[in-house]
Design an enzyme around this catalytic site. Structure first.
Site, PDB file in Angstrom:
ATOM      1  N   TRP A 126      -5.027   0.726   0.004  1.00 36.71           N
ATOM      2  CA  TRP A 126      -4.432  -0.771   0.042  1.00 36.71           C
ATOM      3  C   TRP A 126      -4.784  -1.274   1.255  1.00 36.71           C
ATOM      4  O   TRP A 126      -5.808  -1.140   1.528  1.00 36.71           O
ATOM      5  CB  TRP A 126      -2.879   0.650   1.203  1.00 36.71           C
ATOM      6  N   ASP A 178      -2.744 -11.483   4.320  1.00 36.57           N
ATOM      7  CA  ASP A 178      -1.749 -11.437   5.213  1.00 36.57           C
ATOM      8  C   ASP A 178      -0.538 -10.665   4.820  1.00 36.57           C
ATOM      9  O   ASP A 178      -0.540  -9.472   4.744  1.00 36.57           O
ATOM     10  CB  ASP A 178      -1.073 -13.216   4.557  1.00 36.57           C
ATOM     11  N   GLU A 181       0.076  -9.085   1.912  1.00 38.73           N
ATOM     12  CA  GLU A 181      -1.019  -8.445   1.632  1.00 38.73           C
ATOM     13  C   GLU A 181      -2.046  -8.689   0.717  1.00 38.73           C
ATOM     14  O   GLU A 181      -2.371  -8.262  -0.263  1.00 38.73           O
ATOM     15  CB  GLU A 181      -0.600  -7.043   0.985  1.00 38.73           C
ATOM     16  N   GLU A 334      14.448  -6.786  -2.783  1.00 38.59           N
ATOM     17  CA  GLU A 334      13.262  -7.604  -2.722  1.00 38.59           C
ATOM     18  C   GLU A 334      12.795  -8.542  -3.097  1.00 38.59           C
ATOM     19  O   GLU A 334      13.294  -9.614  -2.307  1.00 38.59           O
ATOM     20  CB  GLU A 334      10.964  -6.641  -2.115  1.00 38.59           C
TER      21      GLU A 334
HETATM   22  C1  BGC Z   1       5.086  -7.113   0.996  1.00 42.60           C
HETATM   23  C2  BGC Z   1       4.525  -7.001   2.001  1.00 42.60           C
HETATM   24  C3  BGC Z   1       6.049  -5.344   3.036  1.00 42.60           C
HETATM   25  C4  BGC Z   1       5.598  -4.801   1.543  1.00 42.60           C
HETATM   26  C5  BGC Z   1       7.238  -3.248   2.145  1.00 42.60           C
HETATM   27  C6  BGC Z   1       5.045  -5.507   0.293  1.00 42.60           C
HETATM   28  O1  BGC Z   1       4.693  -5.603  -1.234  1.00 42.60           O
HETATM   29  O2  BGC Z   1       4.624  -7.445   0.468  1.00 42.60           O
HETATM   30  O3  BGC Z   1       5.277  -8.158   3.052  1.00 42.60           O
HETATM   31  O4  BGC Z   1       5.400  -5.397   4.365  1.00 42.60           O
HETATM   32  O5  BGC Z   1       6.033  -5.012  -0.096  1.00 42.60           O
HETATM   33  O6  BGC Z   1       8.118  -3.534   1.774  1.00 42.60           O
END
Ligand code: BGC
Length: 389
Positions: A126, A178, A181, A334
């Protein structure tokens, strides 16, 4: 669990989703039904705990104890963070020593982005090295401590705050992933803003702790190296592009005031480049994750910014759009597709991770925050029933 068990509003549903998926030790699972998201992130959790703190003011859920369930939830998350951090104190000290000596750090010594409910590392592979999360956590903790006047801090909390502040102060110049990720070789302006906000929060948390030299250096660095040719905040150093995560530079991390001209220009470019008409907000123009859809939590984050700037009408429109993205049970995702920036990538992500995470606790948190700040703004609108849409 049916919606009517609590109430029929999306606020109640959001509260319920968060409380239901918090683990006994305090960890918030980011997305309880997506295997890759069944972990607890500092970043997501910082906003979730903040949302629980605000929500506890508005509609405290009593459950036998002395505190509202929402406040116990936030406190329990902060306790979980403190345990995770202090268990790794030796590694963090090694990072600090190496960074201060100008040597490369060993990523295994650094804080991960996510941990499992017990505070153990998740599976390898990860993109773990992200500095915004610990900064966001300090900000959230400080809001909690301010609200409950918890000073002097519990000793373990103070140890964790001091350690994280030193860690961030030593490492802030390093490139890292960032908050999405991505792009580990860049220095991201939103990450610097989170570190700035975190260091300022650490000073409030521990009277006498002075992070001002570093905080001022970060701000000066952003103003010198972190702008686009058009005078907006840049996605990262050297890139002529914005990212919706730059909203954080003003709200909540306070690197710039919401009405600072640089911030206003940044938001205008986010609106132009990333706000899909009549929809949510893309993360950035190169986004391919699930085809690069419109993120609900970003629509709500932009709404939060507008409320702080005193522009209620666009905030209300974004909140209303976000409410319409809840499914029949009131779960917020999301992101939503369409719109997509790169539709050819959508299926590959579904095959790899399954459907788009829904519910995502961070989205529910942003909804609670947007609603709470709107409610305390000068001319609040009544909370609408999310099912009447
Ligand atoms: C996002 C992150 C987030 C994580 C868990 C990822 O796909 O890019 O910003 O912290 O998911 O929600």
């Amino acid at each position: 669990m049916t919606i009517s068990r609590f109430s029929d509003t999306l606020i109640a549903r959001s509260r319920q989703v968060i409380l239901t998926h918090q683990q006994p030790g305090g960890a918030y699972l980011a997305g309880p039904f997506m295997p890759d998201y069944q972990f607890s992130w500092f970043r997501d959790g910082a906003f979730i705990a903040y949302a629980m703190m605000l929500d506890g003011e508005i509609a405290p859920v009593q459950h036998g104890g002395s505190m509202a369930a929402q406040w116990e939830s936030a406190q329990s998350f902060h306790d979980w963070c403190v345990r995770v951090i202090l268990r790794r104190a030796d590694g963090l000290e090694r990072c600090i020593a190496r960074a201060e000596a100008g040597q490369p750090i060993d990523p295994r010594d650094a804080l991960n982005a996510r941990y499992d409910a017990q505070g153990d590392d998740g599976p390898d592979g990860w993109p773990e090295f992200q500095l915004d999360g610990p900064g966001a956590w300090l900000w959230s903790l400080s809001a909690f401590v301010d609200r409950f006047r918890l000073r002097p801090l519990p000793l373990e909390w103070e140890r964790a705050v001091r350690l994280v502040a030193r860690y961030l102060a030593a490492l802030w110049r390093l490139p890292c992933y960032d908050c999405w990720e991505e792009l580990p070789d860049d220095v991201h302006i939103s990450t610097l803003a989170a570190i700035y906000g975190g260091l300022r929060a650490a000073e409030r948390l521990v009277p006498g702790l002075d992070c001002s030299t570093t905080a001022q250096a970060i701000r000066a660095f952003v103003l010198e190296r972190g702008l686009t040719p058009g005078g907006e905040l840049a996605k990262s150093v050297g890139r002529d592009a914005v990212d919706a995560n730059l909203i954080a530079a003003a709200v909540p991390f306070g690197l710039l005031a919401p009405d600072d001209p640089i911030m206003v220009r940044t938001i205008e470019r986010i609106e132009r480049d990333l706000h899909a008409p009549g929809s949510g907000v893309h993360r950035h123009l190169d986004d391919v994750y699930y085809g690069g859809g419109a993120w609900v939590l970003l629509a709500l984050w932009l709404a939060w910014y507008y409320i702080e700037r005193g522009d209620l009408a666009p905030a209300e429109a974004l909140i209303a759009w976000s409410e319409r993205q809840a499914d029949a049970e009131g779960n917020l995702p999301e992101q939503v597709v369409p719109p997509m920036l790169a539709p050819e990538h959508y299926l590959a992500w579904v095959e790899q991770r399954g459907p788009i995470a829904q519910p995502l606790l961070w989205t529910h948190a942003k909804y609670l925050i947007a609603r709470a700040v709107l409610a305390r703004s000068p001319s609040p609108r009544a909370c609408i029933d999310w099912r009447e849409r």
